[in-house]
Design a protein around this motif. Structure first.
Motif, mmCIF file in Angstrom:
data_model
loop_
_atom_site.group_PDB
_atom_site.id
_atom_site.type_symbol
_atom_site.label_atom_id
_atom_site.label_comp_id
_atom_site.label_asym_id
_atom_site.label_seq_id
_atom_site.Cartn_x
_atom_site.Cartn_y
_atom_site.Cartn_z
ATOM 1 N N GLU A 174 1.071 -0.977 -0.274
ATOM 2 C CA GLU A 174 -0.296 0.468 0.297
ATOM 3 C C GLU A 174 1.163 1.344 -0.218
ATOM 4 O O GLU A 174 1.490 1.225 0.244
ATOM 5 C CB GLU A 174 -0.901 -0.216 1.628
ATOM 6 N N GLU A 175 0.784 2.087 -0.421
ATOM 7 C CA GLU A 175 0.794 3.663 -0.550
ATOM 8 C C GLU A 175 0.409 4.462 -0.468
ATOM 9 O O GLU A 175 -0.780 4.984 -1.377
ATOM 10 C CB GLU A 175 2.186 3.260 -1.648
ATOM 11 N N TYR A 176 0.389 5.779 0.341
ATOM 12 C CA TYR A 176 -0.341 6.454 -0.063
ATOM 13 C C TYR A 176 0.414 8.122 -0.532
ATOM 14 O O TYR A 176 1.340 8.017 -0.507
ATOM 15 C CB TYR A 176 -1.203 7.372 1.440
ATOM 16 N N GLY A 177 0.508 8.392 -1.861
ATOM 17 C CA GLY A 177 1.759 9.095 -2.317
ATOM 18 C C GLY A 177 0.760 10.768 -1.988
ATOM 19 O O GLY A 177 -0.394 11.388 -2.329
ATOM 20 N N GLN A 178 1.783 11.868 -1.537
ATOM 21 C CA GLN A 178 1.084 13.337 -1.608
ATOM 22 C C GLN A 178 2.453 13.948 -1.999
ATOM 23 O O GLN A 178 3.401 14.803 -1.517
ATOM 24 C CB GLN A 178 0.851 13.549 -0.149
ATOM 25 N N PRO A 179 2.852 14.148 -3.355
ATOM 26 C CA PRO A 179 3.729 15.319 -3.951
ATOM 27 C C PRO A 179 3.616 16.015 -4.186
ATOM 28 O O PRO A 179 2.020 16.397 -3.914
ATOM 29 C CB PRO A 179 3.630 14.449 -5.737
ATOM 30 N N ASP A 180 4.327 17.491 -3.870
ATOM 31 C CA ASP A 180 3.608 18.066 -3.720
ATOM 32 C C ASP A 180 3.977 18.780 -5.067
ATOM 33 O O ASP A 180 4.280 20.126 -6.257
ATOM 34 C CB ASP A 180 5.272 19.468 -3.242
ATOM 35 N N PHE A 181 1.805 18.809 -5.774
ATOM 36 C CA PHE A 181 1.682 19.394 -6.912
ATOM 37 C C PHE A 181 1.631 20.700 -7.325
ATOM 38 O O PHE A 181 2.481 21.307 -8.261
ATOM 39 C CB PHE A 181 1.220 18.469 -7.607
ATOM 40 N N LEU A 182 1.407 21.469 -6.235
ATOM 41 C CA LEU A 182 1.342 22.736 -6.353
ATOM 42 C C LEU A 182 2.595 23.414 -6.936
ATOM 43 O O LEU A 182 2.726 24.533 -7.739
ATOM 44 C CB LEU A 182 1.013 23.331 -4.932
ATOM 45 N N ALA A 183 3.683 23.020 -6.163
ATOM 46 C CA ALA A 183 4.834 23.683 -6.112
ATOM 47 C C ALA A 183 5.464 23.102 -7.656
ATOM 48 O O ALA A 183 6.193 24.071 -8.288
ATOM 49 C CB ALA A 183 5.915 23.340 -4.671
ATOM 50 N N LEU A 184 4.755 21.851 -8.163
ATOM 51 C CA LEU A 184 5.365 21.224 -9.671
ATOM 52 C C LEU A 184 4.408 21.977 -10.498
ATOM 53 O O LEU A 184 5.813 22.905 -10.843
ATOM 54 C CB LEU A 184 5.373 19.905 -9.683
ATOM 55 N N LEU A 185 3.388 22.703 -10.795
ATOM 56 C CA LEU A 185 2.948 23.610 -11.331
ATOM 57 C C LEU A 185 2.900 24.715 -11.891
ATOM 58 O O LEU A 185 3.512 25.146 -12.263
ATOM 59 C CB LEU A 185 2.002 23.352 -11.423
ATOM 60 N N GLN A 186 4.217 25.575 -9.972
ATOM 61 C CA GLN A 186 4.164 26.345 -9.634
ATOM 62 C C GLN A 186 5.686 26.628 -10.865
ATOM 63 O O GLN A 186 6.494 27.528 -11.655
ATOM 64 C CB GLN A 186 4.019 26.856 -8.978
#
Length: 141
Positions: free
Chosen positions: A121-133
């Motif tokens: 099991e994995e719960y992934g939480q990448p910082d997509f806001l920073a990526l999109l910025q």
């Protein structure tokens, strides 16, 4: 005799090699066929080795040179908390955003559960806001 904690640390170090190479062989060795991966923005979890390879493929389609660096890992019994830094260059379309050639350096906080030396099991939480910025898709504040 190795403990569960020592085994899980070894699995996670091999997992970093897997996500950086997208090795099908390593995916079979490290990921349970019944594993579930909860991905932000996806209604249904991805499943098994093929599901994780699809997640990596999605990231590589936008960032073909992407690499994950494991910065921190906390292991307790069957659980692992890991902080990664993702680095790469936006060279392909990502979530409908055309390539910009801009570099990214983004954190991800992921939580794993392991059983019998495999990720289940994995719960992934990448910082997509920073990526999109960083690729210019969202203004910085």
């Amino acid at each position: 005799m190795t403990t569960t904690i020592e085994t899980n640390k070894l699995v996670m170090n091999s997992f970093v090699e897997f996500i950086n190479t997208a090795s099908e062989k390593l995916s079979e060795e490290l990921i349970s066929p019944n594993a579930v991966f909860f991905v932000p923005g996806q209604a249904e979890p991805m499943r098994g080795p093929a599901g994780y390879l699809a997640i990596i493929g999605m990231m590589r389609s936008g960032f073909p040179d992407i690499q994950w660096l494991l910065e921190d890992m906390i292991v307790e019994n069957d659980k692992v908390a890991a902080r990664f830094i993702m680095i790469g260059t936006h060279q392909g379309s990502f979530n409908g955003i055309p390539p910009t050639g801009k570099p990214i350096k983004v954190q991800a906080m992921n939580f794993y559960r392991l059983s019998s030396g495999k990720i289940v099991e994995e719960y992934g939480q990448p910082d997509f806001l920073a990526l999109l910025q960083q690729i210019g898709a969202v203004p910085t504040i």
